[in-house]
Design an enzyme around this catalytic site. Structure first.
Site, short mmCIF file in Angstrom:
data_model
loop_
_atom_site.label_atom_id
_atom_site.label_comp_id
_atom_site.label_asym_id
_atom_site.label_seq_id
_atom_site.Cartn_x
_atom_site.Cartn_y
_atom_site.Cartn_z
N CYS A 68 0.84 -1.20 0.00
CA CYS A 68 0.00 0.00 0.00
C CYS A 68 0.88 1.26 0.00
O CYS A 68 1.57 1.52 -0.96
CB CYS A 68 -0.98 -0.04 1.16
N HIS A 104 -3.75 -5.54 1.16
CA HIS A 104 -3.65 -5.81 2.60
C HIS A 104 -4.18 -7.22 2.88
O HIS A 104 -4.99 -7.76 2.12
CB HIS A 104 -4.48 -4.81 3.40
#
Length: 504
Positions: free
Chosen positions: A330, A440
Site C-alpha cells: 500500500c 492488505h
C-alpha cells in the site's frame, strides 16, 4: 429490542477489544445471536467490508468471534489520525470530513445520529449486542460531546462493565478514580469490574478485591490472567512481542512509520515458526535482515521525509546491493516508485516529492478512497509471465493513490472484485528483488507465506518448512483460547444475569 452490554476501560489498551471478542464467542456458545458494536473508534488499523465500507480492525475480529461477516454498522464512526492535530472522519464506512483537534467537540453533532441508527439496526437483527467503549469514560474534557462511552451508554440505556489492566499498575486507583469522575447515573450504570492481565498468585490480590467491592458496592466479576502470545488483531498499538527465540529460515525487518497503518498485516509473519519478523523503531537501523517490508501509512509523503531523516532510504539501497529483498504494501508500495504527486494536498502539504525510485512508476493521490475486497492470484518470481500467477490470494485494498508507469507492466497479481472488476496489481522489479502491492491481508493465506519465504530464500521449501495453517484458522483457535480463558476466570452466571441471558 435486543439485550446489550457495554465494556468500558479505565485506560486505553485495558483489554476492551479482547473482552468484547471473548464475550461474543461465549454468548454465541450459549445459542445467543450476538453482534459486536463500537460507536466510535480511533485507529489506523482498519478492515474493508464486503459492501466496500471501512471499519476498525478490532470490530472485524469481534465479528469473527460472532461468526459474522464484518459490517459498517458494527463501527459507524472511525477516526483515522493524520497528524497530532487532525483526523479523517469515516461515517458508515465512508470518508465524510477532516476533523481538527479544536473541532473534536463537533463529532457528536456530526455523527451521533448515525451511531444510534446503526446500533438500532443491529438490535433489530440480533438477540444481543456487545458494545466496546473507547479510551476511558473518565475524560472530563470530552464528556459534553461524548458518543463513545457513557454518552452512548446513557442514550442507549446500556449496562456497563469496567475493565482495568493490572499490568500497568495502580489498578484499584484506576477503577475507583474512574467511578469518581462519573455522574451519579453513570456510576449506577456500572454493574461490575473485570481485572485484566494478572500475573502471580491470586490469593495475594484477595484483600484488594474485597476492599474494592466494599468501597464501591459493586462486584469484581473476575480476574483474567496475562495471556501470553495471543495471536489476535491489535486495535492500534504495536505490541511488544513476548515470543520465545526460534530457529528461522528468514529475518524480516519492518520500519515503524510515524503514521503506520494496518500493521496487523504482519501478524502471520510475526507468529510464523520459521520467520523472525520484527518492527524497527524510528532511528534504528533496518539493515541485517533478508527482507525489508515497507508497511502502509496514512501520510506517505511525510514518511518519505522521515526515511531520509533516519537514513532508511540509503540503508534500503545498501540492502539491495548485497542481494536483499524489499516488499512494499500500500503506502509502502507507493514509496518504491519515483514520485508522489498530491496536487490537491489530500495527504499532506507536499504537492510533489521524490520517492525511493526502486520501481519505475509514480503515484498521484485521488480524492476518492478505494475500498474493496479482492481475490485472485499472485507471483513472486520475475521469471513468470503475466499470464502465469500460480499463488491464490485474497485481501483488500484501502488507499487514495493511483499508480501508473512502466514498472506496472510486470504486475505482482491478477485480481478481481465482487462487482466483477478485473485488473492487475503491483509490480515486480526486473531483477526480482523488489515487489510492491496494494493488497492488505496478503499473508493470511499459508500458500502466500510459503511463496514469500521461497522468494526470499531463492529456493523451494522443504515439506517440513511449509506452513500448513491459514491465518483465519490460527485466529479461530486463538478466539477459542481467549473465550475459554474468560469462561474459566469470570463469574459467568453473574455476568450473564447482568446482560439478561440465562446461563447453562
Amino acid at each position: 429490542m435486543s439485550l446489550s452490554l457495554m465494556i468500558q476501560g479505565t485506560t486505553s489498551d485495558a483489554g476492551k477489544s479482547i473482552a468484547v471478542a471473548a464475550l461474543c464467542r461465549l454468548l454465541l456458545k450459549q445459542g445467543v445471536k450476538v453482534a459486536p458494536f463500537k460507536p466510535q473508534n480511533m485507529a489506523l488499523n482498519s478492515a474493508v467490508t464486503k459492501e466496500g465500507g471501512e471499519i476498525g480492525r478490532a470490530q472485524a475480529l469481534q465479528a469473527a468471534a460472532c461468526k459474522l461477516e464484518p459490517h459498517t454498522d458494527m463501527n459507524p464512526v472511525l477516526l483515522k489520525p493524520e497528524s497530532d492535530q487532525g483526523s479523517q472522519v469515516i461515517i458508515n464506512g465512508k470518508v465524510v470530513s477532516q476533523l481538527q483537534a479544536r473541532e473534536f467537540g463537533n463529532i457528536k453533532a456530526l455523527a451521533f445520529d448515525s451511531v444510534l441508527a446503526a446500533f438500532n439496526r443491529l438490535q433489530q437483527q440480533y438477540d444481543c449486542v456487545v458494545v466496546e467503549g473507547a479510551g476511558s469514560p473518565a475524560e472530563i474534557n470530552l464528556r459534553k460531546n461524548d458518543i463513545a462511552n457513557m454518552g452512548f451508554a446513557e442514550a442507549a440505556d446500556c449496562p456497563v462493565i469496567l475493565i482495568a489492566d493490572i499490568d500497568k499498575g495502580g489498578v484499584f486507583a484506576h477503577i475507583v478514580g474512574t467511578l469518581e469522575c462519573l455522574s451519579a447515573s453513570e456510576r449506577e450504570r456500572v454493574k461490575g469490574f473485570i481485572i485484566n492481565k494478572f500475573r502471580g498468585n491470586l490469593n495475594l490480590l484477595k484483600d484488594g478485591l474485597d476492599w474494592l467491592e466494599q468501597k464501591t458496592a459493586k462486584p469484581v466479576l473476575g480476574v483474567i490472567p496475562y495471556i501470553r502470545q495471543l495471536k489476535l488483531d491489535a486495535e492500534d498499538a504495536i505490541a511488544v512481542s513476548d515470543l520465545a527465540e526460534k530457529n528461522t529460515l528468514i529475518k524480516i525487518n519492518i520500519p515503524v512509520f510515524a503514521r503506520i497503518s494496518n500493521h496487523t498485516d504482519f501478524d502471520p509473519l510475526i507468529h510464523h515458526p520459521n520467520i523472525d519478523c520484527r518492527f524497527v523503531a524510528p532511528g534504528e537501523s533496518i539493515l541485517g535482515a533478508d527482507l525489508i517490508i515497507l508497511p502502509g501509512s496514512k501520510q506517505v509523503a511525510q514518511e518519505m521525509q522521515l526515511m531520509k531523516q533516519f537514513g532508511w532510504d540509503l540503508q534500503i539501497k545498501q540492502h539491495l546491493r548485497y542481494g536483499g529483498k524489499v516488499l512494499g504494501i500500500c503506502g509502502g508500495f507507493q514509496l518504491l516508485g519515483n514520485k508522489l504527486l498530491d496536487p490537491n494536498k489530500i495527504e499532506s502539504e507536499f504537492t510533489e516529492i521524490s520517492a525511493l525510485g526502486l520501481l519505475d512508476f509514480q503515484t498521484e493521490f485521488q480524492t476518492e478512497k478505494r475500498l474493496t475486497q479482492v481475490k485472485g492470484h499472485c507471483q513472486f518470481s520475475v521469471e513468470q509471465s503475466n499470464e502465469t500467477f500460480p499463488t491464490n490470494i485474497t485481501g483488500y485494498e484501502i488507499h487514495c493513490g493511483l499508480s501508473v508507469g512502466p514498472a506496472l507492466k510486470k504486475p505482482f497479481a491478477q485480481l478481481g472484485t465482487q462487482t466483477g472488476e478485473a485488473f492487475y496489481d503491483g509490480a515486480v522489479s526486473e531483477d526480482g528483488q523488489v515487489i510492491g502491492t496494494y493488497i492488505h491481508g496478503l499473508f493470511e493465506q499459508a500458500e502466500v507465506v510459503n511463496e514469500l519465504i521461497s522468494w526470499v530464500c531463492d529456493a523451494a521449501l522443504t515439506t517440513k518448512a511449509l506452513q500448513q495453517k491459514s491465518w483465519s484458522q490460527v485466529r479461530e483457535q486463538e478466539i477459542e483460547r481467549l473465550a475459554h480463558t474468560f469462561a474459566q476466570h469470570l463469574d459467568m452466571p453473574k455476568l450473564f444475569k447482568i446482560i439478561g441471558v440465562n446461563h447453562e
